[in-house]
Design a protein around this motif. Structure first.
Motif, PDB file in Angstrom:
ATOM      1  N   PHE A  61       0.884  -1.335  -0.126  1.00 44.46           N
ATOM      2  CA  PHE A  61      -0.076  -0.062  -0.082  1.00 44.46           C
ATOM      3  C   PHE A  61       0.844   1.074   0.071  1.00 44.46           C
ATOM      4  O   PHE A  61       0.466   2.157  -0.800  1.00 44.46           O
ATOM      5  CB  PHE A  61      -0.857  -0.109   1.165  1.00 44.46           C
ATOM      6  N   LEU A  62       1.893   1.211   0.904  1.00 44.88           N
ATOM      7  CA  LEU A  62       2.870   2.396   0.800  1.00 44.88           C
ATOM      8  C   LEU A  62       3.662   2.602  -0.276  1.00 44.88           C
ATOM      9  O   LEU A  62       3.948   3.681  -0.807  1.00 44.88           O
ATOM     10  CB  LEU A  62       3.691   2.134   2.011  1.00 44.88           C
ATOM     11  N   THR A  63       4.126   1.566  -0.970  1.00 44.81           N
ATOM     12  CA  THR A  63       5.214   1.708  -2.039  1.00 44.81           C
ATOM     13  C   THR A  63       5.015   1.305  -3.135  1.00 44.81           C
ATOM     14  O   THR A  63       5.732   1.491  -4.235  1.00 44.81           O
ATOM     15  CB  THR A  63       6.611   0.830  -1.289  1.00 44.81           C
ATOM     16  N   ALA A  64       3.723   0.599  -3.441  1.00 47.89           N
ATOM     17  CA  ALA A  64       3.421  -0.204  -4.670  1.00 47.89           C
ATOM     18  C   ALA A  64       4.703  -1.244  -5.253  1.00 47.89           C
ATOM     19  O   ALA A  64       4.705  -1.689  -6.394  1.00 47.89           O
ATOM     20  CB  ALA A  64       3.312   0.933  -5.818  1.00 47.89           C
ATOM     21  N   ILE A  65       5.063  -1.888  -4.183  1.00 43.89           N
ATOM     22  CA  ILE A  65       6.183  -2.846  -4.507  1.00 43.89           C
ATOM     23  C   ILE A  65       5.616  -4.284  -3.576  1.00 43.89           C
ATOM     24  O   ILE A  65       5.534  -4.080  -2.447  1.00 43.89           O
ATOM     25  CB  ILE A  65       7.453  -2.421  -3.984  1.00 43.89           C
ATOM     26  N   ILE A  79      15.661  -1.727  -5.394  1.00 49.34           N
ATOM     27  CA  ILE A  79      14.451  -1.602  -6.193  1.00 49.34           C
ATOM     28  C   ILE A  79      14.279  -0.226  -6.423  1.00 49.34           C
ATOM     29  O   ILE A  79      13.948   0.664  -5.619  1.00 49.34           O
ATOM     30  CB  ILE A  79      13.287  -2.332  -5.549  1.00 49.34           C
ATOM     31  N   ASP A  80      14.553   0.194  -7.750  1.00 48.08           N
ATOM     32  CA  ASP A  80      14.651   1.449  -8.170  1.00 48.08           C
ATOM     33  C   ASP A  80      13.185   1.905  -8.804  1.00 48.08           C
ATOM     34  O   ASP A  80      12.674   1.379  -9.417  1.00 48.08           O
ATOM     35  CB  ASP A  80      15.582   1.827  -9.221  1.00 48.08           C
ATOM     36  N   HIS A  81      12.149   2.761  -7.779  1.00 53.55           N
ATOM     37  CA  HIS A  81      10.776   3.085  -8.227  1.00 53.55           C
ATOM     38  C   HIS A  81      10.128   1.635  -7.906  1.00 53.55           C
ATOM     39  O   HIS A  81      10.546   0.723  -7.549  1.00 53.55           O
ATOM     40  CB  HIS A  81      10.620   3.494  -9.752  1.00 53.55           C
ATOM     41  N   GLY A  82       8.751   1.773  -8.230  1.00 54.02           N
ATOM     42  CA  GLY A  82       7.798   0.778  -7.649  1.00 54.02           C
ATOM     43  C   GLY A  82       7.253  -0.046  -8.720  1.00 54.02           C
ATOM     44  O   GLY A  82       7.733  -0.472  -9.701  1.00 54.02           O
ATOM     45  N   PHE A  83       6.292  -0.535  -8.490  1.00 56.95           N
ATOM     46  CA  PHE A  83       5.228  -1.521  -9.356  1.00 56.95           C
ATOM     47  C   PHE A  83       6.140  -2.793  -9.728  1.00 56.95           C
ATOM     48  O   PHE A  83       5.943  -3.184 -10.798  1.00 56.95           O
ATOM     49  CB  PHE A  83       4.797  -0.706 -10.393  1.00 56.95           C
ATOM     50  N   THR A  84       6.695  -3.284  -8.751  1.00 59.41           N
ATOM     51  CA  THR A  84       7.471  -4.481  -8.882  1.00 59.41           C
ATOM     52  C   THR A  84       6.890  -5.774  -8.015  1.00 59.41           C
ATOM     53  O   THR A  84       6.326  -5.437  -6.990  1.00 59.41           O
ATOM     54  CB  THR A  84       8.851  -4.193  -8.346  1.00 59.41           C
ATOM     55  N   VAL A  85       6.872  -6.856  -8.612  1.00 60.79           N
ATOM     56  CA  VAL A  85       6.221  -8.151  -7.945  1.00 60.79           C
ATOM     57  C   VAL A  85       7.413  -8.986  -7.686  1.00 60.79           C
ATOM     58  O   VAL A  85       8.059  -9.630  -8.698  1.00 60.79           O
ATOM     59  CB  VAL A  85       5.018  -8.638  -8.671  1.00 60.79           C
ATOM     60  N   ILE A  86       7.447  -9.605  -6.489  1.00 62.60           N
ATOM     61  CA  ILE A  86       8.436 -10.851  -6.188  1.00 62.60           C
ATOM     62  C   ILE A  86       7.706 -11.726  -5.735  1.00 62.60           C
ATOM     63  O   ILE A  86       7.096 -11.718  -4.460  1.00 62.60           O
ATOM     64  CB  ILE A  86       9.627 -10.191  -5.474  1.00 62.60           C
ATOM     65  N   GLY A  87       7.791 -13.031  -6.114  1.00 62.30           N
ATOM     66  CA  GLY A  87       6.899 -14.117  -5.644  1.00 62.30           C
ATOM     67  C   GLY A  87       7.481 -14.843  -4.321  1.00 62.30           C
ATOM     68  O   GLY A  87       8.784 -14.600  -4.199  1.00 62.30           O
TER      69      GLY A  87
END
Length: 236
Positions: A61-65, A79-87
């Motif tokens: 919610f805070l970081t979009a990561i 992690i430079d900027h957001g919208f990353t998904v790590i399983g």
């Protein structure tokens, strides 16, 4: 602990020229997400799954990561900027750099069990923005994954992968990489060589086309000359 945090912030600063101080780096979404993941992972290993998920969702919610609490992460992940998904079963080594909109995704297990279904990223890997790395594959040390590349097979050590589906550029990273190359892919020497090679091919094709056109015009002129009746040398 303070020295470890200082060393981590310095490692981020070495890979990003934007921040003016360590305090500024503390506000980076990737730094916040990684710090909260450390807490979530500790809770996950203690089998406090609900609390681990709560921390995970709050961090997202805070970081979009979105980093699953079960993911294993080494030292100095940036992690430079957001919208990353790590399983969940992803494993990340030391000094890895991930740009925005990257997915370390999993495959659907055919046996109905979870198991290892996410990638293993070795140390000193750089993953460009928008890259999708899918399945229980291994990305070798010092590999570079280009922006928007889709990787579904193992990547050898030091390789640079581009495209969809990603293919190797066949440029050994150790020949030209000095230390840290931002954004995951070469920008000058190897790529310039490949671009020049492409231009040479186009010029060669254009020259061959001109030659064929000239031959065609010559044949056409010869045929037209033969079709014109020859006048006799005497008049009636």
């Amino acid at each position: 602990m303070f020295e470890g945090l200082k060393a981590y912030l310095d490692s981020v600063r070495a890979r990003d020229p934007a921040p003016r101080s360590r305090w500024e780096i503390l506000l980076y979404p990737g730094v916040l997400a990684l710090g909260m993941h450390r807490v979530a992972h500790w809770l996950f290993e203690a089998k406090l799954f609900f609390l681990a998920r709560f921390v995970n969702h709050f961090a997202r919610f805070l970081t979009a990561i979105d980093i699953h609490p079960g993911a294993t992460i080494g030292k100095n992940l940036f992690i430079d900027h957001g919208f990353t998904v790590i399983g969940e079963t992803a494993e990340i080594g030391d000094d890895v750099t991930i740009y925005q909109c990257v997915t370390l995704g999993g495959t659907n297990p055919t046996n109905g069990q979870g198991g290892k279904r996410h990638p293993t990223i070795r140390s000193n890997v750089i993953i460009g923005s928008g890259a999708q790395i899918i399945g229980p594959i291994t990305i070798g040390d010092r590999a570079r994954i280009g922006a928007n590349a889709v990787v579904t097979d193992d990547v050898p050590e030091g390789a640079t992968m581009i495209g969809l589906k990603a293919r190797s550029t066949l440029v050994p990273a150790e020949e030209w990489i000095k230390e840290f190359i931002p954004y995951g892919t070469p920008c000058d020497d190897p790529c310039e060589e490949m671009r020049n090679s492409g231009r040479d091919c186009v010029e060669k094709l254009e020259n061959e086309l001109k030659s064929l056109r000239a031959e065609f015009e010559a044949l056409k002129a010869a045929q037209e000359g033969q079709s014109v009746p020859q006048r006799s040398g005497t008049d009636d």
